[in-house]
Design an enzyme around this catalytic site. Structure first.
Site, PDB file in Angstrom:
ATOM      1  N   HIS A 298     -33.491  12.870  64.681  1.00  0.00           N
ATOM      2  CA  HIS A 298     -33.419  12.434  63.611  1.00  0.00           C
ATOM      3  C   HIS A 298     -32.650  11.900  63.182  1.00  0.00           C
ATOM      4  CE1 HIS A 298     -34.249  13.162  59.900  1.00  0.00           C
ATOM      5  NE2 HIS A 298     -35.182  14.167  59.954  1.00  0.00           N
ATOM      6  N   ARG A 299     -31.569  11.458  63.673  1.00  0.00           N
ATOM      7  CA  ARG A 299     -30.024  10.741  62.859  1.00  0.00           C
ATOM      8  C   ARG A 299     -30.074  10.799  61.124  1.00  0.00           C
ATOM      9  NH1 ARG A 299     -28.880   7.339  66.864  1.00  0.00           N
ATOM     10  NH2 ARG A 299     -30.638   6.854  68.380  1.00  0.00           N
ATOM     11  N   ASP A 300     -30.746  11.435  60.129  1.00  0.00           N
ATOM     12  CA  ASP A 300     -30.118  11.573  58.450  1.00  0.00           C
ATOM     13  C   ASP A 300     -31.151  13.347  58.230  1.00  0.00           C
ATOM     14  OD1 ASP A 300     -30.131  10.649  56.369  1.00  0.00           O
ATOM     15  OD2 ASP A 300     -32.365  10.422  56.052  1.00  0.00           O
ATOM     16  N   LEU A 301     -30.912  14.016  59.098  1.00  0.00           N
ATOM     17  CA  LEU A 301     -30.928  15.380  59.001  1.00  0.00           C
ATOM     18  C   LEU A 301     -29.910  16.012  57.130  1.00  0.00           C
ATOM     19  CD1 LEU A 301     -30.759  17.116  62.597  1.00  0.00           C
ATOM     20  CD2 LEU A 301     -32.652  17.316  61.130  1.00  0.00           C
TER      21      LEU A 301
ATOM     22  N   LYS B 169     -34.258  16.935  53.428  1.00  0.00           N
ATOM     23  CA  LYS B 169     -35.417  16.650  54.528  1.00  0.00           C
ATOM     24  C   LYS B 169     -35.527  17.722  55.883  1.00  0.00           C
ATOM     25  CE  LYS B 169     -35.841  12.536  53.914  1.00  0.00           C
ATOM     26  NZ  LYS B 169     -34.775  11.516  55.532  1.00  0.00           N
TER      27      LYS B 169
END
Length: 311
Positions: free
Chosen positions: A111-114, A118
């Site tokens: 994911h890298r953007d939890l 989100k």
């Protein structure tokens, strides 16, 4: 898009078929429907898990490609309104988060953007507990493509220390750190590496605290020793020494009172995609055609997927 009701062009509509709210992302037709967009959509459709937001369908308006997915209030609003959660509620949601992240990793997707914004929270109502679902464009980033050392990959308080180093980093291990920030925020009602006394735009101090893993769980909060232990194993600067998703799922706090086995949820029973992959690819191919302008009537006749009521 005559299967939905609401204000045409808005980003939230309601399905006439099942009454559910849906989120609609509009992408201008033409050159913006590029390889990256196609890859994102195809990968999103391939993810089928109870804790991952479902791509419902694609549709076309005369000017835009509409990407329709599940919608619900985000977890940030829930935490903001509640102040903080008790351990039982936080653990229930954290199990679902870890289950969804584990599934994505098994599909070689990081994911890298939890972050709280989100994560959607569907009200279980009379049918069961709330259901957490992971959303966000970062879900399409393949693990085979190591993350570049950019702080922009993740938002502020959720960035792991290795992102600030001038080297590539493992997206799976970075996701673990972000899961820890999410857990801390649910339990405490604030972010672990931010101080309310900091100037609003002074991110430098936050970076320093992240890199030195400078945080604390307030003593006056009723947070168990087992939970504090798990958080301490997540917030480790060295990615190689940080606890893994598999180890989290076997941690005593994670398994405590594990009546509903959310950590081992199966994809069985997950709703089937509304459109076949062939249909998805056909719509994407049509979406590559730019807005036809004055030739709209002729173009509509030749494009079977267009619904002019949504323009």
């Amino acid at each position: 898009m005559d299967n939905y009701t609401g204000i045409p062009g808005s980003d939230v509509l309601r399905s006439l078929a099942d009454g559910q709210l849906v989120a609609v992302t509009y992408i201008p037709r033409g050159e913006q429907v590029d390889e990256a967009v196609r890859r994102e959509i195809v990968r999103h459709r391939s993810l089928r898990h109870p804790s991952v937001v479902r791509l419902r369908e694609l549709a076309l308006t005369p000017t835009h490609l509409a990407v329709v997915s599940e919608h619900a209030p985000d977890l940030y609003r829930r935490v903001r309104d509640a102040g903080r959660f008790g351990e039982d509620e936080a653990r229930l949601l954290f199990r679902q988060l870890v289950s969804g992240v584990s599934y994505c990793h098994s599909m070689q997707v990081c994911h890298r953007d939890l972050k709280l914004e989100k994560l959607l929270l569907l009200d279980g109502g009379c049918t069961g507990p709330p259901r957490l679902k992971i959303c966000g464009p970062g879900v399409s980033k393949r693990n085979s493509q190591p993350g570049a050392p950019r702080a922009s990959d993740q938002t502020g308080a959720y960035i792991p220390p290795e992102v600030f180093q001038q080297r590539e980093y493992d997206g799976k291990i970075a996701d673990v750190w972000s899961c820890g920030v999410t857990l801390y925020a649910m339990l405490v009602g604030s972010y672990p590496f931010q101080c309310p006394d900091d100037e609003p735009r002074n991110f430098r101090k936050t970076i320093q605290r992240i890199q030195s893993v400078e945080y604390s769980v307030p003593d006056d909060l009723n947070v168990s020793a087992e939970c504090r232990d798990l958080i301490s194993k997540i917030f480790i600067a060295d990615p190689a020494a940080r606890i893994t998703i598999s180890e989290i799922r076997n941690h005593p706090w994670f398994l405590m009172d594990h009546l509903a086995d959310d950590s081992r949820m199966s994809t069985k029973g997950t709703e089937q995609p509304m459109q076949s992959m062939d249909e998805i690819m056909q719509i994407l191919a049509l979406a590559e055609a730019p807005y036809p302008g004055d030739d709209m009537e002729e173009f509509v006749d030749s494009d079977p997927y267009i619904d002019i009521t949504t323009s």
